[in-house]
Design an enzyme around this catalytic site. Structure first.
Site, PDB file in Angstrom:
ATOM      1  N   GLU A  40     -23.878 -10.062   9.580  1.00  0.00           N
ATOM      2  CA  GLU A  40     -23.795  -8.820  10.357  1.00  0.00           C
ATOM      3  C   GLU A  40     -24.761  -7.803   9.773  1.00  0.00           C
ATOM      4  OE1 GLU A  40     -20.883  -4.974  11.026  1.00  0.00           O
ATOM      5  OE2 GLU A  40     -19.987  -6.837  10.279  1.00  0.00           O
ATOM      6  N   ARG A  44     -27.511   0.882  10.775  1.00  0.00           N
ATOM      7  CA  ARG A  44     -27.409   2.153  10.062  1.00  0.00           C
ATOM      8  C   ARG A  44     -28.752   2.586   9.480  1.00  0.00           C
ATOM      9  NH1 ARG A  44     -21.890   0.996   6.511  1.00  0.00           N
ATOM     10  NH2 ARG A  44     -20.717  -0.015   8.202  1.00  0.00           N
ATOM     11  N   LYS A 128     -11.988  -6.233  15.515  1.00  0.00           N
ATOM     12  CA  LYS A 128     -12.214  -5.778  14.149  1.00  0.00           C
ATOM     13  C   LYS A 128     -11.197  -4.671  13.858  1.00  0.00           C
ATOM     14  CE  LYS A 128     -15.739  -3.164  11.553  1.00  0.00           C
ATOM     15  NZ  LYS A 128     -17.185  -2.835  11.501  1.00  0.00           N
TER      16      LYS A 128
END
Length: 208
Positions: A40, A44, A128
């Site tokens: 993943e 960011r 999640k």
């Protein structure tokens, strides 16, 4: 590949922050060499999309996804960069719609029962839990098991190698997300051996 298949590839999904796309291939190979295939890459940093593309192009054994997806534009950019799945910190109808339109496998984030119901109404049964430790962690997941027997989770947020086994022992947890596999100092030093060792250690964990 659907969400269940993605999360059943291994007990830990590394949450990867890449500041320099030049390290992406070596980083991905270090993780794959340690047995971690699902990667993943969080959106960011400005380097994230380029890093994702390089991983897809040069490390075919890896299953590369985009993390921290928050809106349609980010999701579409991730798809263009070759993302094979997406993970979001939260849930919105707009993001769900974008995922369906693109056929991208999305694992949306939730933190409450109401959000879980909303996600389920939109067709998402693999979620999640974020930020896991802050919102109740193992205790919350145990509480959700009875009213939501058909939901499965990838808890992320505040989990490390010591806490992971307690999460993975829960029957409604498929895998955990964690940033401990890719420490900033190891990436900066290009200490790929250390990252491979951390990946191997994580692979020794098992999900309930």
């Amino acid at each position: 590949m659907d969400a269940l298949s993605v999360l059943r590839q291994g007990p830990v999904v590394p949450v990867i922050i890449v500041n320099d796309a030049a390290v992406a291939v070596d980083l991905a190979r270090a993780l794959v060499d340690g047995g971690i295939k699902v990667l993943e890459v969080t959106l960011r940093t400005k380097a994230a999309l380029a890093a994702m593309r390089r991983m897809r192009d040069e490390v075919p054994e890896a299953i590369v996804g985009a993390g921290t997806l928050r809106n349609r534009a980010q999701l579409e950019a991730a798809v263009d960069a070759g993302a094979q799945f997406g993970i979001s910190p939260g849930f919105s109808g707009e993001l769900a719609s974008a995922a369906r339109a693109s056929s991208l496998t999305l694992i949306p984030g939730i933190a409450t029962p109401s959000e879980a119901m909303w996600a389920q109404d939109e067709g998402f049964n693999t979620l999640k839990l974020f930020p896991a430790e802050a919102v109740g962690g193992v205790k919350l997941l145990k509480s959700l098991a009875s009213p939501f027997p058909d939901l499965r989770f990838c808890p992320t947020g505040g989990i490390d190698i010591k806490k992971a086994p307690e999460y993975l022992a829960l029957p409604n947890v498929l895998a955990v997300g964690g940033s401990w596999l890719t420490p900033d100092d190891a990436i900066a030093a290009r200490d790929w051996g250390r990252i491979t060792a951390l990946a191997r250690e994580a692979c020794q964990l098992s999900a309930g």
